[in-house]
Each structure stands twice: as structure tokens, then as C-alpha cells.
Design a protein around this motif. Sequence first.
Motif, PDB file in Angstrom:
ATOM      1  N   CYS A 126       0.842  -1.203   0.000  1.00  0.00           N
ATOM      2  CA  CYS A 126       0.000   0.000   0.000  1.00  0.00           C
ATOM      3  C   CYS A 126       0.878   1.254   0.000  1.00  0.00           C
ATOM      4  N   CYS A 129       0.180   3.343   3.598  1.00  0.00           N
ATOM      5  CA  CYS A 129       0.632   2.908   4.923  1.00  0.00           C
ATOM      6  C   CYS A 129       1.738   1.846   4.875  1.00  0.00           C
ATOM      7  N   CYS A 151      -6.654  -1.551   0.417  1.00  0.00           N
ATOM      8  CA  CYS A 151      -5.819  -1.845   1.576  1.00  0.00           C
ATOM      9  C   CYS A 151      -6.718  -2.141   2.776  1.00  0.00           C
ATOM     10  N   CYS A 154      -5.359   0.222   6.074  1.00  0.00           N
ATOM     11  CA  CYS A 154      -5.793   1.621   6.233  1.00  0.00           C
ATOM     12  C   CYS A 154      -7.142   1.885   5.554  1.00  0.00           C
TER      13      CYS A 154
HETATM   14 ZN   LIG Z   1      -2.780   1.087   3.525  1.00  0.00          ZN
END
Ligand SMILES: [Zn+2]
Lengths: 164, 254
Positions: A126, A129, A151, A154
Motif C-alpha cells: 500500500c 501505509c 488496503c 488503512c
Molecule cells: Zn494502507
Amino acid sequence: MVRESLSVDDVWKALEDVKDPEIPKLSLVDMGIVTSVSIGEDESVRVVITPTFAGCPALKMMADDIKDRLGKLTKGNVEVEVNYDVQWSTDMLTEKGRQMLKESHFALPGQVNGFVSAESLIKVECPFCGSRDTRLQSPFGPTQCRAIHYCDNCKQAFEQFKPV
Amino acid sequence: MNELNKDAIRDLLYRMADDQLILGHRNSEWTGLGPILEEDIAFSSMAQDKLGQSLALYTLLHDLGDKDPDTLAFNREEKDFKCCHLVEYPIGGYEFSLMRHFLFDSSEALRFGMLAGSSFSPLAKIARKFRGELRYHTMHADTWIRQLGGANEESRAKIQSSLEFCFPLALGIFEPSDYEKTLAEQGVFPGESELQKEWLAHIEPLLAGSGLSMPDVSSCKPSYGGRKGRHTEHLKPLLDEMTEVYKIDPSAEW
Ligand SMILES: [Zn+2]
């Protein structure tokens, strides 16, 4: 003062000003789309570009933008040829291009080396994050170059510059 | 080295270009109609790839001395088209379009794989490129076939019946040309029957893994004729429409 004659390096440098219409932070050089530059008689310039995708709708615009930019560099004729002599792959993105994609929150494509594996599309990191707790939602994003992932860490969707 | 037979190459290029042009136009009809937004986008995106690939193939034909790509695509008579019947059908229901996409693109991916080593180097170059694009199409098709085949009995039955409807049409992809021997001998293309063999071996386990059973090839009559310019009733109206749009705006992007 005698003006120095136009060099291939000058052309490459100028081409860095020509941006990809779909991702304006990246130049055509960063994208790896420009595959050859040559200078002929009377400072005529010939640039070869290779399509990212056969049906890329931005090709004509790219060719026009190249002509516009190089027209400021030379009084000679500028020719842009589109061909498949070199077949584009995301492996041709420059290091600078990759860096800029990352800054624009795109997940990066892994090395392809001629074959896109299904694995290269799952558990993609991702860009927000850094988690790999992610899922491929669709390999077909808003443009041909992008895939969409989600994701689970997050809780948001992100785009990957998809490996080709 | 003997010079390559241009007529044989042209015939092969027309088959491929026409298939992609027609299927590209068909699949673009899904825009706004897909069962979910992602599928809408997927079919539009794949349609765009196909139209782009057909343009590249028409450009090769133009380089061989034929008319310009626009004329080849939008201003030829029906009998001059060499597309197979499978691509001609309207989009129908989602199961039909998905099954057609699965059957056609798996053959196309294998075809480009073979052509990547073609002795006709301009074709080999674009085949190497398109093989990569097709990867996404086949991954997409395989995933959805597996999902629908494994979902529930109703969905499995629907997709199985699409398979049975599409199968004879799909065998028509491999209708032999008059140039099979020449193409193979000259190293341009190993041939339709060779491709069909590879294709059957490729799709059978995928279908079985999705809970679907492949129809018996020996008792199935292939839908031939398209490669020789004899088409289904569905092609003409589509060609007319494409020509009409082209006449209104010849400068329009593909
Ligand atoms: Zn993420």
C-alpha cells in the motif's frame, strides 16, 4: 558567437519537459516511452516512441507535444515515429520516474522481465501505509496503465501502476 | 532465404485484425451496462486494447501495400471481412459475453505467444507486445469463470449453457485458411489446427477447475465460413453502424 550545433543530449534533455498526458508529473523520458533520438541534416530531428498500450488514446497528443517542444529547439524538421521495435514494459521506467510515481501515491510495478505473473498483482504494498494486507480489486483502472487495489489495513483504495 | 508469401501473411493479418475490431466494438457496448461498475470498466478497457491492437494490425497491412487503416476498418464490404462468427454476435447477457471473452482471449493469448517467434518480424514485434496486454484479459476471464462456475447451481448452469452455445462458434476461430502449409513452412505461424490443439489443452483444465464440462469436440460442428467472408446476420448491421459513425466524423479517434 557561433552557436553550437544541436546534440542528441540537447534533445533528450528537452524531452524531459514533455509530460505524460495521463500522469503529468512524469516526462515521456521517465516513462521509458522515448526509445530513440537521432539528428539528421539541417538539424532535423527524429524521435521514436513506443506505445505503452496499443490502444493508448494519448499517443497522438504525445507526438504533438514532442513536436511543439522540439520546434523551439531546432528550425529543422521534427519527425515523431511510433513503432514497436522496442516493446514497452514498466521495466523501462527510470529510477526518477519510479520515485515520482511513489510520491504520487501509486504502488509500483515489480520487475516483469517479459512475463507478468499473477503474483505480481496480489499483496501489493500500500502506497499510503506500507501494509501488504491488500487485495486486487480490478486490473482495469481508470486508464490502461493502472490497476485498483484495496488496503485492508488503512481501509482505502489505491492505484498501482500496473506491471506490463 | 525464400521470400515470405505476402498473400498468406495478409490473410492471417485480416483474420486477426477483423476479429479484434469487431469484438472490440461489441465489448465497448458494455459501457454503462456492466453488472457492476468494475466490470463495466474492465470490458471498456479491454475493448480499447482490442481496437488499438486491430489498428496496429491494419497498419501492418497498410505497410504491405493495402489501403489506409481507417478505410480497412470502416469502409470494406462485408464479404471482405475475415472475422470468425464468435465475435459477430451482439453482447447478449453477461454470461455470454464473459464466456466469449474467455474462449476468444485464451486463443488470442496463445496465438500471440506463437507469433512472438514469427519469421515475419513486424508481426513478431507487436505479438510480443500484445501478449503482455492479453495477460490481463485472460487473468480477468479466468477469475470470473471460476467465480461464476463455483458460485451456486443456478449460476453454474447458466455459464455451462453459455459454454455450450459458444463452443461451436469458438471452434470457428480455427477455421483453416488456404495458406496453412505455406505459413507453417515459412515459419510465419504454426497454423490454426496447431493452435486449436494448444487451446483445447489449455482451456479444459480451467473449465474443469471451475466446475464446467467441456463439450465433446468430435461431435461438435464448428461454425466455419467467417474466415472466407461468409458471416452471420449480426455482422452487417454492426458494419453499417461503424461506417455511418466514421462518415460523420472521419477524424474521430479509434
Ligand atoms: Zn494502507
